[in-house]
Design a protein around this motif. Sequence first.
Motif, PDB file in Angstrom:
ATOM      1  N   ASN A  86       4.619   4.347  -7.218  1.00 20.25           N
ATOM      2  CA  ASN A  86       3.439   4.327  -6.360  1.00 20.25           C
ATOM      3  C   ASN A  86       3.108   2.903  -5.940  1.00 20.25           C
ATOM      4  O   ASN A  86       3.786   1.948  -6.318  1.00 20.25           O
ATOM      5  CB  ASN A  86       2.251   5.020  -7.034  1.00 20.25           C
ATOM      6  CG  ASN A  86       1.599   4.153  -8.090  1.00 20.25           C
ATOM      7  OD1 ASN A  86       2.252   3.325  -8.716  1.00 20.25           O
ATOM      8  ND2 ASN A  86       0.307   4.360  -8.289  1.00 20.25           N
ATOM      9  N   TRP A  87       2.041   2.740  -5.153  1.00 20.11           N
ATOM     10  CA  TRP A  87       1.752   1.453  -4.536  1.00 20.11           C
ATOM     11  C   TRP A  87       1.501   0.355  -5.568  1.00 20.11           C
ATOM     12  O   TRP A  87       1.864  -0.809  -5.350  1.00 20.11           O
ATOM     13  CB  TRP A  87       0.551   1.577  -3.603  1.00 20.11           C
ATOM     14  CG  TRP A  87      -0.734   1.892  -4.306  1.00 20.11           C
ATOM     15  CD1 TRP A  87      -1.207   3.117  -4.675  1.00 20.11           C
ATOM     16  CD2 TRP A  87      -1.710   0.934  -4.757  1.00 20.11           C
ATOM     17  NE1 TRP A  87      -2.408   2.986  -5.325  1.00 20.11           N
ATOM     18  CE2 TRP A  87      -2.741   1.670  -5.386  1.00 20.11           C
ATOM     19  CE3 TRP A  87      -1.809  -0.450  -4.690  1.00 20.11           C
ATOM     20  CZ2 TRP A  87      -3.856   1.054  -5.934  1.00 20.11           C
ATOM     21  CZ3 TRP A  87      -2.927  -1.067  -5.232  1.00 20.11           C
ATOM     22  CH2 TRP A  87      -3.932  -0.313  -5.852  1.00 20.11           C
ATOM     23  N   SER A  88       0.904   0.703  -6.700  1.00 24.27           N
ATOM     24  CA  SER A  88       0.559  -0.310  -7.694  1.00 24.27           C
ATOM     25  C   SER A  88       1.640  -0.507  -8.753  1.00 24.27           C
ATOM     26  O   SER A  88       1.600  -1.475  -9.514  1.00 24.27           O
ATOM     27  CB  SER A  88      -0.739   0.074  -8.389  1.00 24.27           C
ATOM     28  OG  SER A  88      -0.543   1.222  -9.194  1.00 24.27           O
ATOM     29  N   THR A  94       0.807  -1.225   0.000  1.00 22.84           N
ATOM     30  CA  THR A  94       0.000   0.000   0.000  1.00 22.84           C
ATOM     31  C   THR A  94       0.837   1.270   0.000  1.00 22.84           C
ATOM     32  O   THR A  94       0.303   2.378  -0.094  1.00 22.84           O
ATOM     33  CB  THR A  94      -0.928   0.041   1.228  1.00 22.84           C
ATOM     34  OG1 THR A  94      -0.143   0.210   2.409  1.00 22.84           O
ATOM     35  CG2 THR A  94      -1.759  -1.225   1.347  1.00 22.84           C
ATOM     36  N   THR A  96      -0.676   5.099   3.285  1.00 21.62           N
ATOM     37  CA  THR A  96      -1.291   4.140   2.380  1.00 21.62           C
ATOM     38  C   THR A  96      -1.906   4.791   1.153  1.00 21.62           C
ATOM     39  O   THR A  96      -2.568   5.824   1.234  1.00 21.62           O
ATOM     40  CB  THR A  96      -2.378   3.333   3.103  1.00 21.62           C
ATOM     41  OG1 THR A  96      -3.335   4.235   3.657  1.00 21.62           O
ATOM     42  CG2 THR A  96      -1.776   2.499   4.224  1.00 21.62           C
ATOM     43  N   TYR A  97      -1.653   4.179   0.013  1.00 24.37           N
ATOM     44  CA  TYR A  97      -2.230   4.567  -1.274  1.00 24.37           C
ATOM     45  C   TYR A  97      -1.992   6.042  -1.621  1.00 24.37           C
ATOM     46  O   TYR A  97      -2.850   6.693  -2.232  1.00 24.37           O
ATOM     47  CB  TYR A  97      -3.717   4.249  -1.317  1.00 24.37           C
ATOM     48  CG  TYR A  97      -4.010   2.798  -1.031  1.00 24.37           C
ATOM     49  CD1 TYR A  97      -4.738   2.423   0.091  1.00 24.37           C
ATOM     50  CD2 TYR A  97      -3.552   1.793  -1.874  1.00 24.37           C
ATOM     51  CE1 TYR A  97      -4.990   1.093   0.367  1.00 24.37           C
ATOM     52  CE2 TYR A  97      -3.794   0.452  -1.603  1.00 24.37           C
ATOM     53  CZ  TYR A  97      -4.525   0.110  -0.476  1.00 24.37           C
ATOM     54  OH  TYR A  97      -4.775  -1.203  -0.207  1.00 24.37           O
TER      55      TYR A  97
END
Length: 128
Positions: free
Chosen positions: A52-54, A31, A102-103
């Motif tokens: 980034n997280w993804s 995350t 997170t995110y």
Amino acid sequence: QVQLVESGGGLVQAGGSLRLSCAASGRTFSTYAMGWFRQAPGKEREFVAAINWSGGTRAYADSVKGRFTISRDNSKNTVYLQMNSLKPEDTAVYYCAARGRTYYFGTDYDEDRNYNYWGQGTQVTVSS
């Protein structure tokens, strides 16, 4: 809490390549935005790359753009830095860091004060 351990540093000739890895512990890794920073002797720590997280958003310092690639594998809790066409001025201790929010990626991903968790660093030395 996230613990980070870098590996993959070493000595390489100019023009060569290295791939750094940063293994993370903790369920929240997937995350968090992640960053790579570096610090050369006598210099301040500087931003290298962020993701980034993804993995869908990436950013690079101008000095490494087109030569370095940041990526991540959330199934392995690992972030990577592929470094190609290395130059002597890339010599530094390289650190990975987790954003700890997170995110969130934001526009201030290049500021080390915005990262909450840090690895111990891995030395990269590029000979001319």
